[in-house]
Design an enzyme around this catalytic site. Structure first.
Site, PDB file in Angstrom:
ATOM      1  CB  VAL A  33      54.029  57.408  41.204  1.00 40.26           C
ATOM      2  CG1 VAL A  33      54.565  57.224  42.437  1.00 40.26           C
ATOM      3  CG2 VAL A  33      54.449  56.865  40.124  1.00 40.26           C
ATOM      4  CD  GLN A  87      35.044  40.777  46.688  1.00 37.65           C
ATOM      5  OE1 GLN A  87      35.806  39.524  46.919  1.00 37.65           O
ATOM      6  NE2 GLN A  87      34.712  41.122  45.566  1.00 37.65           N
ATOM      7  N   GLY A 131      36.002  44.577  40.802  1.00 39.61           N
ATOM      8  CA  GLY A 131      36.194  45.415  39.420  1.00 39.61           C
ATOM      9  C   GLY A 131      37.682  45.852  39.504  1.00 39.61           C
ATOM     10  CG  HIS A 132      40.878  43.463  39.844  1.00 41.41           C
ATOM     11  ND1 HIS A 132      41.352  42.138  40.049  1.00 41.41           N
ATOM     12  CD2 HIS A 132      40.039  43.774  41.052  1.00 41.41           C
ATOM     13  CE1 HIS A 132      41.154  41.710  41.298  1.00 41.41           C
ATOM     14  NE2 HIS A 132      40.570  42.621  42.007  1.00 41.41           N
ATOM     15  CE  LYS A 174      41.948  42.933  45.542  1.00 43.91           C
ATOM     16  NZ  LYS A 174      41.338  44.271  45.831  1.00 43.91           N
ATOM     17  N   GLY A 175      44.338  44.949  40.546  1.00 43.69           N
ATOM     18  CA  GLY A 175      44.224  44.867  39.137  1.00 43.69           C
ATOM     19  C   GLY A 175      45.704  45.297  38.640  1.00 43.69           C
ATOM     20  CE  LYS A 216      43.450  54.900  43.011  1.00 41.15           C
ATOM     21  NZ  LYS A 216      41.909  55.526  42.913  1.00 41.15           N
ATOM     22  CG  ASN A 240      31.778  40.793  44.410  1.00 39.35           C
ATOM     23  OD1 ASN A 240      32.546  39.988  43.751  1.00 39.35           O
ATOM     24  ND2 ASN A 240      31.662  40.845  45.634  1.00 39.35           N
ATOM     25  CG  ASP A 245      37.245  49.313  46.001  1.00 45.41           C
ATOM     26  OD1 ASP A 245      36.941  48.788  44.657  1.00 45.41           O
ATOM     27  OD2 ASP A 245      36.237  49.565  46.707  1.00 45.41           O
TER      28      ASP A 245
END
Length: 431
Positions: free
Chosen positions: A419, A229, A45-46, A21-22, A336, A43, A18
Protein backbone atom coordinates in the site's frame (compact mmCIF):
# COMPACT_ATOMS: atom_id res chain seq x y z
CA UNK A 1 8.10 -16.28 4.06
CA UNK A 2 4.52 -17.54 3.93
CA UNK A 3 5.27 -21.13 4.94
CA UNK A 4 8.15 -21.87 7.29
CA UNK A 5 8.60 -25.18 5.48
CA UNK A 6 9.25 -23.39 2.17
CA UNK A 7 12.99 -23.32 1.60
CA UNK A 8 13.11 -22.20 -2.02
CA UNK A 9 10.67 -19.58 -3.36
CA UNK A 10 10.45 -17.99 -6.81
CA UNK A 11 9.32 -14.36 -7.24
CA UNK A 12 7.94 -13.83 -10.73
CA UNK A 13 6.26 -10.89 -12.45
CA UNK A 14 2.78 -11.89 -13.58
CA UNK A 15 1.87 -9.10 -15.99
CA UNK A 16 4.16 -7.17 -18.38
CA UNK A 17 6.91 -6.35 -15.89
CA UNK A 18 7.27 -3.34 -13.54
CA UNK A 19 4.92 -5.02 -11.05
CA UNK A 20 6.98 -4.10 -7.99
CA UNK A 21 9.03 -7.28 -7.67
CA UNK A 22 11.94 -5.33 -6.18
CA UNK A 23 9.92 -4.31 -3.14
CA UNK A 24 8.53 -7.81 -2.58
CA UNK A 25 12.00 -9.34 -2.85
CA UNK A 26 13.31 -6.71 -0.43
CA UNK A 27 10.54 -7.49 2.09
CA UNK A 28 11.04 -11.27 1.88
CA UNK A 29 14.86 -11.08 1.80
CA UNK A 30 14.78 -10.40 5.52
CA UNK A 31 13.69 -14.04 5.97
CA UNK A 32 16.17 -15.79 3.63
CA UNK A 33 19.89 -16.45 3.36
CA UNK A 34 20.45 -16.35 -0.42
CA UNK A 35 18.82 -14.24 -3.16
CA UNK A 36 19.55 -15.11 -6.81
CA UNK A 37 18.56 -13.54 -10.14
CA UNK A 38 17.77 -16.20 -12.73
CA UNK A 39 17.38 -14.35 -16.06
CA UNK A 40 17.41 -11.01 -17.84
CA UNK A 41 20.03 -8.32 -17.78
CA UNK A 42 20.52 -4.65 -16.99
CA UNK A 43 17.20 -3.80 -18.67
CA UNK A 44 15.51 -4.71 -15.39
CA UNK A 45 14.93 -1.85 -12.96
CA UNK A 46 13.89 -2.87 -9.44
CA UNK A 47 13.09 0.13 -7.23
CA UNK A 48 13.30 -0.24 -3.45
CA UNK A 49 12.64 2.42 -0.79
CA UNK A 50 14.45 2.09 2.54
CA UNK A 51 13.46 4.89 4.87
CA UNK A 52 13.87 8.10 2.90
CA UNK A 53 16.32 6.55 0.44
CA UNK A 54 15.51 5.15 -3.01
CA UNK A 55 17.62 2.42 -4.61
CA UNK A 56 17.23 1.41 -8.26
CA UNK A 57 18.89 -1.94 -8.91
CA UNK A 58 19.44 -3.16 -12.45
CA UNK A 59 21.40 -6.38 -11.99
CA UNK A 60 22.22 -6.90 -8.32
CA UNK A 61 19.35 -8.65 -6.47
CA UNK A 62 17.27 -6.47 -4.14
CA UNK A 63 18.39 -8.63 -1.22
CA UNK A 64 21.71 -6.76 -1.21
CA UNK A 65 20.05 -4.06 0.92
CA UNK A 66 19.86 -6.56 3.80
CA UNK A 67 23.13 -7.19 5.68
CA UNK A 68 24.78 -10.60 5.37
CA UNK A 69 22.51 -11.82 2.54
CA UNK A 70 24.35 -13.72 -0.20
CA UNK A 71 23.34 -12.37 -3.62
CA UNK A 72 23.91 -14.25 -6.86
CA UNK A 73 23.45 -13.76 -10.59
CA UNK A 74 22.76 -17.10 -12.23
CA UNK A 75 23.81 -18.62 -15.53
CA UNK A 76 20.50 -17.54 -17.10
CA UNK A 77 21.46 -13.86 -16.76
CA UNK A 78 23.24 -11.92 -19.51
CA UNK A 79 25.79 -10.07 -17.43
CA UNK A 80 26.84 -6.47 -18.18
CA UNK A 81 30.11 -6.26 -16.18
CA UNK A 82 30.67 -2.51 -16.49
CA UNK A 83 27.15 -1.58 -15.44
CA UNK A 84 27.39 -4.17 -12.64
CA UNK A 85 30.53 -2.65 -11.13
CA UNK A 86 29.04 0.84 -11.45
CA UNK A 87 26.05 -0.37 -9.46
CA UNK A 88 28.18 -2.23 -6.92
CA UNK A 89 30.50 0.74 -6.34
CA UNK A 90 27.51 3.11 -6.01
CA UNK A 91 26.02 0.89 -3.30
CA UNK A 92 29.33 0.85 -1.45
CA UNK A 93 29.54 4.65 -1.68
CA UNK A 94 26.08 4.86 -0.09
CA UNK A 95 27.16 2.75 2.88
CA UNK A 96 25.84 -0.64 1.71
CA UNK A 97 28.34 -3.42 2.47
CA UNK A 98 27.97 -5.06 -0.94
CA UNK A 99 31.53 -6.06 -1.86
CA UNK A 100 32.18 -9.72 -1.14
CA UNK A 101 28.49 -10.69 -0.88
CA UNK A 102 27.78 -10.89 -4.63
CA UNK A 103 28.71 -13.78 -6.88
CA UNK A 104 28.15 -14.28 -10.60
CA UNK A 105 27.87 -17.65 -12.34
CA UNK A 106 30.93 -18.51 -14.41
CA UNK A 107 28.43 -19.84 -16.96
CA UNK A 108 26.73 -16.43 -17.32
CA UNK A 109 27.19 -14.85 -20.76
CA UNK A 110 28.82 -11.43 -20.91
CA UNK A 111 26.86 -8.53 -22.36
CA UNK A 112 29.40 -6.17 -23.90
CA UNK A 113 29.44 -2.84 -25.76
CA UNK A 114 29.10 -4.46 -29.20
CA UNK A 115 25.79 -6.04 -28.16
CA UNK A 116 24.45 -2.55 -27.39
CA UNK A 117 25.76 -1.15 -30.67
CA UNK A 118 24.03 -3.88 -32.64
CA UNK A 119 20.84 -3.59 -30.59
CA UNK A 120 20.50 0.14 -31.31
CA UNK A 121 21.28 -0.22 -35.00
CA UNK A 122 18.93 -3.17 -35.45
CA UNK A 123 16.03 -1.46 -33.67
CA UNK A 124 16.51 1.74 -35.71
CA UNK A 125 16.43 -0.29 -38.93
CA UNK A 126 12.99 -1.72 -38.08
CA UNK A 127 11.26 1.62 -38.67
CA UNK A 128 7.57 1.35 -37.84
CA UNK A 129 8.06 -2.31 -36.89
CA UNK A 130 10.08 -1.49 -33.75
CA UNK A 131 9.84 -4.02 -30.91
CA UNK A 132 10.54 -1.37 -28.27
CA UNK A 133 13.81 -2.69 -26.84
CA UNK A 134 15.68 -0.77 -24.15
CA UNK A 135 18.78 -0.66 -26.36
CA UNK A 136 20.85 -2.32 -23.64
CA UNK A 137 21.96 -5.26 -25.77
CA UNK A 138 19.85 -7.93 -24.06
CA UNK A 139 18.47 -9.53 -27.23
CA UNK A 140 21.81 -9.65 -29.08
CA UNK A 141 23.54 -11.17 -26.04
CA UNK A 142 20.94 -13.94 -25.88
CA UNK A 143 21.21 -14.38 -29.66
CA UNK A 144 24.95 -15.00 -29.30
CA UNK A 145 24.30 -17.45 -26.48
CA UNK A 146 21.83 -19.52 -28.49
CA UNK A 147 24.05 -19.34 -31.60
CA UNK A 148 26.93 -20.75 -29.48
CA UNK A 149 29.15 -17.77 -30.14
CA UNK A 150 28.80 -15.96 -26.83
CA UNK A 151 31.54 -15.23 -24.30
CA UNK A 152 31.00 -16.48 -20.75
CA UNK A 153 32.54 -15.16 -17.57
CA UNK A 154 34.50 -18.41 -17.15
CA UNK A 155 36.05 -17.92 -20.63
CA UNK A 156 38.13 -15.04 -19.25
CA UNK A 157 40.37 -17.49 -17.39
CA UNK A 158 42.22 -18.17 -20.64
CA UNK A 159 43.23 -14.62 -21.58
CA UNK A 160 44.57 -15.38 -25.06
CA UNK A 161 41.45 -17.35 -26.00
CA UNK A 162 39.17 -14.61 -24.63
CA UNK A 163 40.96 -11.93 -26.64
CA UNK A 164 40.53 -14.00 -29.81
CA UNK A 165 36.82 -14.47 -29.05
CA UNK A 166 36.41 -10.71 -28.64
CA UNK A 167 38.14 -9.94 -31.94
CA UNK A 168 35.95 -12.47 -33.77
CA UNK A 169 32.86 -10.94 -32.18
CA UNK A 170 33.88 -7.42 -33.26
CA UNK A 171 34.46 -8.59 -36.85
CA UNK A 172 31.11 -10.41 -36.91
CA UNK A 173 29.16 -7.39 -35.67
CA UNK A 174 30.96 -5.02 -38.05
CA UNK A 175 29.96 -7.22 -40.98
CA UNK A 176 26.33 -6.93 -39.88
CA UNK A 177 26.56 -3.18 -39.35
CA UNK A 178 27.83 -2.69 -42.90
CA UNK A 179 24.49 -4.03 -44.16
CA UNK A 180 22.54 -1.37 -42.26
CA UNK A 181 22.35 2.37 -42.85
CA UNK A 182 24.67 3.27 -39.96
CA UNK A 183 28.20 4.55 -39.51
CA UNK A 184 28.64 2.76 -36.18
CA UNK A 185 31.47 0.25 -35.93
CA UNK A 186 33.11 -1.78 -33.16
CA UNK A 187 36.76 -1.06 -32.33
CA UNK A 188 38.26 -4.50 -31.60
CA UNK A 189 41.37 -3.14 -29.85
CA UNK A 190 39.34 -0.89 -27.58
CA UNK A 191 36.94 -3.76 -26.84
CA UNK A 192 39.79 -6.04 -25.75
CA UNK A 193 41.51 -3.36 -23.65
CA UNK A 194 38.25 -2.39 -21.97
CA UNK A 195 37.34 -5.91 -20.85
CA UNK A 196 40.85 -6.96 -19.89
CA UNK A 197 41.08 -3.94 -17.61
CA UNK A 198 38.49 -5.54 -15.30
CA UNK A 199 39.34 -9.21 -15.97
CA UNK A 200 40.86 -9.89 -12.54
CA UNK A 201 37.98 -8.24 -10.72
CA UNK A 202 35.50 -10.30 -12.73
CA UNK A 203 37.24 -13.62 -12.08
CA UNK A 204 37.25 -12.83 -8.36
CA UNK A 205 33.41 -12.88 -8.24
CA UNK A 206 32.93 -15.96 -10.45
CA UNK A 207 31.13 -18.82 -8.66
CA UNK A 208 29.08 -21.92 -9.44
CA UNK A 209 25.66 -20.55 -8.44
CA UNK A 210 24.01 -23.96 -8.71
CA UNK A 211 26.49 -25.42 -6.23
CA UNK A 212 26.15 -22.47 -3.84
CA UNK A 213 22.35 -22.77 -3.82
CA UNK A 214 22.46 -26.57 -3.58
CA UNK A 215 24.74 -26.36 -0.55
CA UNK A 216 22.59 -23.66 1.05
CA UNK A 217 19.42 -25.74 0.71
CA UNK A 218 21.26 -28.84 1.97
CA UNK A 219 22.29 -26.87 5.05
CA UNK A 220 18.67 -25.89 5.73
CA UNK A 221 19.03 -22.30 4.54
CA UNK A 222 16.33 -20.43 2.63
CA UNK A 223 16.64 -19.20 -0.94
CA UNK A 224 14.74 -16.62 -2.98
CA UNK A 225 14.93 -16.78 -6.78
CA UNK A 226 14.21 -13.42 -8.38
CA UNK A 227 12.99 -12.94 -11.95
CA UNK A 228 13.09 -9.84 -14.13
CA UNK A 229 10.36 -8.48 -16.45
CA UNK A 230 7.02 -10.36 -16.41
CA UNK A 231 5.27 -13.52 -17.58
CA UNK A 232 3.70 -11.80 -20.61
CA UNK A 233 7.21 -10.84 -21.77
CA UNK A 234 8.43 -14.46 -21.73
CA UNK A 235 9.96 -15.39 -25.09
CA UNK A 236 7.78 -18.54 -25.27
CA UNK A 237 4.65 -17.60 -23.33
CA UNK A 238 4.42 -13.84 -23.83
CA UNK A 239 3.00 -11.58 -26.53
CA UNK A 240 5.63 -12.58 -29.09
CA UNK A 241 7.43 -10.79 -30.76
CA UNK A 242 6.85 -7.97 -28.25
CA UNK A 243 8.73 -9.86 -25.58
CA UNK A 244 12.14 -10.07 -23.97
CA UNK A 245 14.71 -12.68 -25.04
CA UNK A 246 14.58 -15.07 -22.09
CA UNK A 247 12.20 -17.25 -20.10
CA UNK A 248 10.83 -14.92 -17.45
CA UNK A 249 8.35 -17.48 -16.13
CA UNK A 250 8.98 -19.66 -13.08
CA UNK A 251 10.05 -22.60 -15.24
CA UNK A 252 13.18 -20.62 -16.07
CA UNK A 253 14.13 -20.16 -12.41
CA UNK A 254 15.71 -23.55 -11.69
CA UNK A 255 17.29 -23.60 -15.15
CA UNK A 256 18.65 -20.07 -14.72
CA UNK A 257 20.53 -20.74 -11.48
CA UNK A 258 21.51 -24.38 -11.93
CA UNK A 259 19.27 -26.42 -9.61
CA UNK A 260 16.59 -29.03 -10.24
CA UNK A 261 12.93 -27.96 -10.53
CA UNK A 262 11.92 -30.18 -7.60
CA UNK A 263 13.87 -27.86 -5.26
CA UNK A 264 11.30 -25.06 -5.73
CA UNK A 265 8.59 -25.01 -3.03
CA UNK A 266 6.50 -21.91 -3.82
CA UNK A 267 5.99 -19.44 -6.66
CA UNK A 268 4.75 -15.97 -5.75
CA UNK A 269 3.33 -13.93 -8.60
CA UNK A 270 3.67 -10.16 -8.25
CA UNK A 271 0.90 -8.07 -9.84
CA UNK A 272 -0.15 -4.45 -9.73
CA UNK A 273 -3.70 -3.69 -8.61
CA UNK A 274 -4.10 -2.42 -12.18
CA UNK A 275 -2.05 -3.15 -15.34
CA UNK A 276 0.91 -1.42 -16.99
CA UNK A 277 3.17 -2.00 -19.93
CA UNK A 278 6.24 -0.22 -21.36
CA UNK A 279 6.85 -0.06 -25.10
CA UNK A 280 5.13 -1.73 -28.01
CA UNK A 281 2.67 -4.60 -28.00
CA UNK A 282 -0.92 -5.30 -26.98
CA UNK A 283 -2.51 -4.00 -23.77
CA UNK A 284 -6.21 -4.92 -23.99
CA UNK A 285 -7.41 -2.93 -20.95
CA UNK A 286 -5.49 0.28 -21.73
CA UNK A 287 -7.07 3.46 -20.35
CA UNK A 288 -8.27 6.35 -22.46
CA UNK A 289 -6.30 9.63 -22.30
CA UNK A 290 -7.69 11.36 -19.18
CA UNK A 291 -7.62 8.32 -16.91
CA UNK A 292 -4.30 7.27 -18.46
CA UNK A 293 -2.62 10.47 -17.31
CA UNK A 294 -4.30 10.41 -13.91
CA UNK A 295 -3.21 6.88 -12.98
CA UNK A 296 0.25 7.35 -14.54
CA UNK A 297 0.75 10.42 -12.34
CA UNK A 298 -0.67 8.80 -9.19
CA UNK A 299 1.46 5.69 -9.66
CA UNK A 300 4.63 7.40 -10.88
CA UNK A 301 4.47 5.13 -13.91
CA UNK A 302 7.77 5.82 -15.63
CA UNK A 303 10.34 3.12 -16.36
CA UNK A 304 13.09 2.83 -13.72
CA UNK A 305 15.57 1.86 -16.44
CA UNK A 306 14.49 3.94 -19.44
CA UNK A 307 12.32 6.70 -17.97
CA UNK A 308 9.71 5.93 -20.61
CA UNK A 309 6.08 6.51 -19.57
CA UNK A 310 4.24 3.28 -18.91
CA UNK A 311 0.89 2.56 -20.53
CA UNK A 312 -1.76 1.94 -17.88
CA UNK A 313 -5.02 -0.02 -17.85
CA UNK A 314 -7.53 -1.82 -15.67
CA UNK A 315 -6.61 -5.06 -13.93
CA UNK A 316 -6.79 -7.88 -16.48
CA UNK A 317 -7.75 -11.15 -14.83
CA UNK A 318 -7.40 -12.99 -18.16
CA UNK A 319 -3.70 -12.08 -18.19
CA UNK A 320 -3.08 -12.98 -14.54
CA UNK A 321 -5.12 -16.19 -14.69
CA UNK A 322 -2.94 -17.22 -17.64
CA UNK A 323 0.20 -16.21 -15.74
CA UNK A 324 -0.97 -18.25 -12.75
CA UNK A 325 -1.29 -21.31 -14.96
CA UNK A 326 2.02 -21.07 -16.80
CA UNK A 327 3.94 -20.22 -13.62
CA UNK A 328 2.14 -22.58 -11.23
CA UNK A 329 1.54 -19.69 -8.83
CA UNK A 330 0.89 -20.61 -5.21
CA UNK A 331 0.25 -17.03 -4.05
CA UNK A 332 -0.11 -13.43 -5.24
CA UNK A 333 1.55 -10.24 -4.04
CA UNK A 334 -0.62 -7.28 -5.09
CA UNK A 335 1.23 -3.96 -5.27
CA UNK A 336 0.19 -0.30 -5.62
CA UNK A 337 -3.30 -0.78 -4.21
CA UNK A 338 -2.99 2.76 -2.82
CA UNK A 339 -2.82 4.20 -6.35
CA UNK A 340 -6.52 3.36 -6.73
CA UNK A 341 -7.59 5.07 -3.48
CA UNK A 342 -9.21 8.10 -5.13
CA UNK A 343 -11.12 6.38 -7.96
CA UNK A 344 -14.92 6.34 -7.80
CA UNK A 345 -15.21 2.91 -9.36
CA UNK A 346 -12.95 0.19 -10.70
CA UNK A 347 -13.21 -2.18 -13.60
CA UNK A 348 -11.76 -5.69 -13.92
CA UNK A 349 -11.49 -7.51 -17.24
CA UNK A 350 -13.05 -10.92 -16.65
CA UNK A 351 -12.86 -12.20 -20.24
CA UNK A 352 -12.42 -11.03 -23.85
CA UNK A 353 -14.90 -10.92 -26.72
CA UNK A 354 -13.43 -11.60 -30.17
CA UNK A 355 -14.86 -12.81 -33.47
CA UNK A 356 -18.26 -13.37 -31.89
CA UNK A 357 -16.93 -15.55 -29.08
CA UNK A 358 -16.10 -14.98 -25.44
CA UNK A 359 -12.55 -15.97 -24.47
CA UNK A 360 -11.62 -16.72 -20.86
CA UNK A 361 -8.01 -17.66 -21.67
CA UNK A 362 -5.24 -15.47 -23.05
CA UNK A 363 -4.83 -16.08 -26.83
CA UNK A 364 -1.45 -16.78 -28.41
CA UNK A 365 -2.59 -15.27 -31.72
CA UNK A 366 -1.77 -11.54 -31.74
CA UNK A 367 -4.18 -11.02 -34.62
CA UNK A 368 -7.01 -12.36 -32.49
CA UNK A 369 -5.81 -10.37 -29.49
CA UNK A 370 -5.79 -7.18 -31.57
CA UNK A 371 -9.52 -7.52 -32.18
CA UNK A 372 -10.38 -8.63 -28.65
CA UNK A 373 -12.49 -6.37 -26.47
CA UNK A 374 -12.36 -6.81 -22.70
CA UNK A 375 -15.55 -7.79 -20.91
CA UNK A 376 -15.58 -5.74 -17.72
CA UNK A 377 -17.04 -6.11 -14.27
CA UNK A 378 -17.44 -2.87 -12.28
CA UNK A 379 -16.82 -2.56 -8.54
CA UNK A 380 -17.16 0.51 -6.30
CA UNK A 381 -14.04 2.35 -5.15
CA UNK A 382 -13.23 2.96 -1.49
CA UNK A 383 -12.36 6.69 -1.66
CA UNK A 384 -10.09 6.63 1.37
CA UNK A 385 -6.37 6.20 1.93
CA UNK A 386 -4.99 2.69 2.40
CA UNK A 387 -1.42 3.88 3.06
CA UNK A 388 -1.55 3.21 6.82
CA UNK A 389 -3.14 -0.25 6.58
CA UNK A 390 -0.92 -2.98 8.03
CA UNK A 391 -3.50 -5.76 8.48
CA UNK A 392 -6.21 -7.11 6.18
CA UNK A 393 -8.82 -5.78 8.60
CA UNK A 394 -7.40 -2.24 8.29
CA UNK A 395 -8.35 -2.06 4.61
CA UNK A 396 -11.67 -0.42 3.64
CA UNK A 397 -14.44 -2.93 2.95
CA UNK A 398 -14.57 -2.10 -0.77
CA UNK A 399 -10.80 -2.57 -1.06
CA UNK A 400 -11.13 -6.01 0.51
CA UNK A 401 -13.98 -6.83 -1.86
CA UNK A 402 -11.85 -5.75 -4.81
CA UNK A 403 -8.92 -7.91 -3.71
CA UNK A 404 -11.17 -10.89 -3.01
CA UNK A 405 -12.54 -10.60 -6.54
CA UNK A 406 -9.02 -10.48 -8.01
CA UNK A 407 -8.15 -13.64 -6.10
CA UNK A 408 -11.33 -15.39 -7.21
CA UNK A 409 -10.89 -14.49 -10.88
CA UNK A 410 -7.20 -15.45 -10.98
CA UNK A 411 -7.80 -18.61 -8.94
CA UNK A 412 -4.85 -17.71 -6.70
CA UNK A 413 -4.81 -16.68 -3.02
CA UNK A 414 -3.43 -13.26 -2.11
CA UNK A 415 -0.52 -13.48 0.34
CA UNK A 416 0.78 -9.89 0.33
CA UNK A 417 -0.67 -6.45 -0.38
CA UNK A 418 1.54 -3.38 -0.82
CA UNK A 419 0.00 0.00 0.00
CA UNK A 420 2.96 2.31 -0.61
CA UNK A 421 6.59 2.49 -1.63
CA UNK A 422 8.14 2.12 1.83
CA UNK A 423 9.41 -1.20 3.14
CA UNK A 424 6.90 -1.16 6.02
CA UNK A 425 3.88 -0.47 3.81
CA UNK A 426 3.03 -4.13 3.34
CA UNK A 427 0.19 -6.36 4.55
CA UNK A 428 0.93 -10.03 5.21
CA UNK A 429 -2.48 -11.57 4.54
CA UNK A 430 -3.27 -14.22 7.15
CA UNK A 431 -6.70 -15.72 6.43
Amino acid sequence: MRDRNSQCVVIVGSQWGDEGKGKIVDVLADQVDVVARYQGGSNAGHTVHVGSEEFILHQIPSGILHPRRRCLLGNGVVFDPFQFFQELDALTARGIDAEGRVGVSGRAHLLLSYHKTWDRAQEASRGSGKIGTTGRGIGPAYEDKVARQGIRLADLRDRARAEEQLRRAAARVNQRLELLDTDERVDADALVDELMSIRDRLLAISVDTGRVIHDALKAGQRVLLEGAQGALLDVDHGTYPYVTSSNTTAGGAALGVGIGPTRVDDVIGVVKAYTTRVGEGPLPTEFMDELQERVRTLGGEYGATTGRPRRCGWFDSVVVRYAARVNGLTGLAVTKLDVLDTLDELQIAVSYRAEGEELDDFPGDLGLLATAEPVYETLPGWKTSTADARRWEDLPENARRYLDRLSELTETPIWYVSVGTRRDQIIHVER
